[in-house]
Motif scaffolding. Structure first.
Motif, mmCIF file in Angstrom:
data_model
loop_
_atom_site.group_PDB
_atom_site.id
_atom_site.type_symbol
_atom_site.label_atom_id
_atom_site.label_comp_id
_atom_site.label_asym_id
_atom_site.label_seq_id
_atom_site.Cartn_x
_atom_site.Cartn_y
_atom_site.Cartn_z
ATOM 1 N N ASP A 1 0.832 -1.201 0.000
ATOM 2 C CA ASP A 1 0.000 0.000 0.000
ATOM 3 C C ASP A 1 0.864 1.248 0.000
ATOM 4 N N VAL A 2 0.236 2.377 -0.327
ATOM 5 C CA VAL A 2 0.845 3.703 -0.177
ATOM 6 C C VAL A 2 -0.122 4.519 0.674
ATOM 7 N N LEU A 3 0.375 5.038 1.782
ATOM 8 C CA LEU A 3 -0.462 5.757 2.733
ATOM 9 C C LEU A 3 -0.386 7.255 2.488
ATOM 10 N N GLY A 4 -1.538 7.914 2.441
ATOM 11 C CA GLY A 4 -1.593 9.358 2.263
ATOM 12 C C GLY A 4 -2.120 10.043 3.502
ATOM 13 N N PRO B 1 2.989 -1.247 8.912
ATOM 14 C CA PRO B 1 3.788 -2.016 7.951
ATOM 15 C C PRO B 1 4.759 -1.083 7.218
ATOM 16 N N LYS B 2 5.720 -1.675 6.554
ATOM 17 C CA LYS B 2 6.724 -0.890 5.845
ATOM 18 C C LYS B 2 6.132 -0.375 4.534
ATOM 19 N N VAL B 3 5.487 0.803 4.616
ATOM 20 C CA VAL B 3 4.838 1.394 3.444
ATOM 21 C C VAL B 3 5.329 2.824 3.270
ATOM 22 N N PRO B 4 5.369 3.330 2.028
ATOM 23 C CA PRO B 4 5.700 4.743 1.806
ATOM 24 C C PRO B 4 4.514 5.622 2.196
ATOM 25 N N ILE B 5 4.827 6.849 2.588
ATOM 26 C CA ILE B 5 3.789 7.783 3.038
ATOM 27 C C ILE B 5 3.925 9.082 2.249
ATOM 28 N N VAL B 6 2.792 9.576 1.754
ATOM 29 C CA VAL B 6 2.758 10.761 0.905
ATOM 30 C C VAL B 6 1.964 11.861 1.593
ATOM 31 N N GLN B 7 2.516 13.062 1.614
ATOM 32 C CA GLN B 7 1.817 14.227 2.152
ATOM 33 C C GLN B 7 0.755 14.692 1.150
ATOM 34 N N LEU B 8 -0.468 14.888 1.619
ATOM 35 C CA LEU B 8 -1.575 15.216 0.721
ATOM 36 C C LEU B 8 -1.987 16.675 0.751
ATOM 37 N N SER B 9 -1.437 17.448 1.666
ATOM 38 C CA SER B 9 -1.823 18.862 1.731
ATOM 39 C C SER B 9 -0.703 19.693 2.309
ATOM 40 N N GLY B 10 -0.782 20.985 2.029
ATOM 41 C CA GLY B 10 0.151 21.907 2.643
ATOM 42 C C GLY B 10 -0.178 22.137 4.103
ATOM 43 N N GLY C 1 6.273 8.248 9.005
ATOM 44 C CA GLY C 1 7.310 7.633 8.192
ATOM 45 C C GLY C 1 8.383 6.949 9.020
ATOM 46 N N ARG C 2 8.722 7.539 10.166
ATOM 47 C CA ARG C 2 9.709 6.905 11.052
ATOM 48 C C ARG C 2 9.166 5.594 11.607
ATOM 49 N N ILE C 3 7.874 5.551 11.857
ATOM 50 C CA ILE C 3 7.268 4.330 12.389
ATOM 51 C C ILE C 3 7.200 3.249 11.309
ATOM 52 N N ALA C 4 6.802 3.637 10.096
ATOM 53 C CA ALA C 4 6.641 2.666 9.010
ATOM 54 C C ALA C 4 7.990 2.250 8.411
ATOM 55 N N GLY C 5 8.893 3.207 8.244
ATOM 56 C CA GLY C 5 10.205 2.892 7.686
ATOM 57 C C GLY C 5 10.197 2.584 6.207
ATOM 58 N N GLY C 6 9.153 3.067 5.497
ATOM 59 C CA GLY C 6 9.058 2.760 4.074
ATOM 60 C C GLY C 6 9.294 3.945 3.168
ATOM 61 N N GLY C 7 9.818 5.032 3.698
ATOM 62 C CA GLY C 7 10.062 6.230 2.903
ATOM 63 C C GLY C 7 8.885 7.199 2.970
ATOM 64 N N ARG C 8 9.136 8.437 2.572
ATOM 65 C CA ARG C 8 8.095 9.455 2.651
ATOM 66 C C ARG C 8 8.359 10.538 1.630
#
Length: 312
Positions: free
Chosen positions: A113-116, A134-143, A162-169
């Motif tokens: 998954d990719v978490l927003g 889980p180790k998933v990337p996280i994307v910022q969705l707003s300013g 992102g520090r908790i997931a460890g999958g990048g951000r």
């Protein structure tokens, strides 16, 4: 002799524990019935716990647990739901709702998954309650909102998760609301902003807040100038999620706000497979109901009283 006394005390502890935990007798009543002091009753109850005679288990409800959650899912076609068993006016409600949202997110997100995450007060509470992902990337969705009372921005929330997931951000530094469309267009040309918002198209799970279009119901509403606010109200808008405005039927509404936002677009939000809203309180009912009716959200974390009102 010491062993005999210990055995006697343990047997008495069993009798006291049965009276207290199974029969609901008060300590003073037990003391009177057995001819001992209430202080000894308290010591015997402690002994019952220490020796394993009494075992206390605290069982948290499942993320979907409870009849109200199931009813909401059936009525509104939700795929995920958690109902916190307390009133939306309880002093500790924000922490409890945030913890329930964190548990539901942990039950929803899987590797691949990719978490927003946008900024909102409810998303803030959820992120600060997170313990694992889980180790998933996280994307910022707003300013970021410059005038928030929380000690975090959208960037802080994504970094912490992102520090908790460890999958990048992916993050960017920009306000959520610009003074006009031209200024917003200039900010969106920044590579970090454009790349991150483009990556919103990869998001498979998003946690968002739902704002009710009225004073105190939406941080964005409170930040807008009166002219734009009234214009949006006249268009029949009842709520917003990540700045995406919608009417009572859940239809997307283009407003004077639309071109001023630094956030994912309305169609991007609609295209995310799982959008879970965190919202509660009587003032949010119309907005949440509209968001569900329009298919803008597929999951909900709310409180007992809000769930009952939605179902009513």
């Amino acid at each position: 002799m010491a062993q005999e006394r210990s055995d006697d005390d343990l047997m008495l502890a069993v009798a006291v524990a049965r009276r207290h935990y199974e029969q609901g007798q008060a300590k003073t009543d037990i003391a009177e019935a057995l001819g001992i002091s209430r202080f000894k009753v308290a010591r015997l109850l402690d002994l019952a716990l220490e020796s394993g005679v009494v075992r206390i288990e605290i069982v948290e409800p499942e993320p979907r647990g409870g009849g109200l959650a199931d009813e909401l899912m059936d009525r509104f076609g939700l795929t995920r739901c958690a109902v916190v068993p307390m009133s939306s006016t309880a002093p500790e409600v924000r922490g409890e709702v945030g913890a329930a949202a964190a548990r539901l997110l942990g039950d929803t997100v899987r590797e691949g998954d990719v978490l927003g995450l946008p900024w909102s007060r409810t998303v803030h509470d959820m992120v600060y309650a997170l313990e694992s992902l889980p180790k998933v990337p996280i994307v910022q969705l707003s300013g970021a909102l410059a005038t928030t009372r929380e000690d975090s921005s959208a960037v802080d929330l994504v970094r912490r998760a992102g520090r908790i997931a460890g999958g990048g951000r992916q993050v960017f530094f920009a306000p959520l609301l610009m003074p006009d469309a031209a200024a917003a267009h200039a900010v969106r040309r920044d590579a970090a902003v454009s790349d991150t918002l483009a990556s919103a198209g990869d998001v498979t799970v998003a946690m968002v807040g739902v704002g009710a279009w009225g004073p105190g119901g939406s941080t964005i509403y409170d930040m807008l100038d009166e002219e734009c606010r009234n214009e949006i109200t006249d268009q029949g808008v009842v709520g917003e999620a990540v700045g995406t405005c919608f009417d009572a039927d859940g239809r997307l509404v283009t407003t004077c706000l639309s071109e001023r936002l630094i956030a994912l677009g309305p169609e991007q939000l609609r295209d995310i497979p799982q959008v879970i809203a965190i919202a509660h309180g009587p003032g949010k009912v119309a907005a949440v109901r509209a968001a569900m009716a329009g298919g803008l959200i597929s999951g909900l974390v709310t409180t007992h009283d809000t769930a009952r009102t939605l179902l009513g």
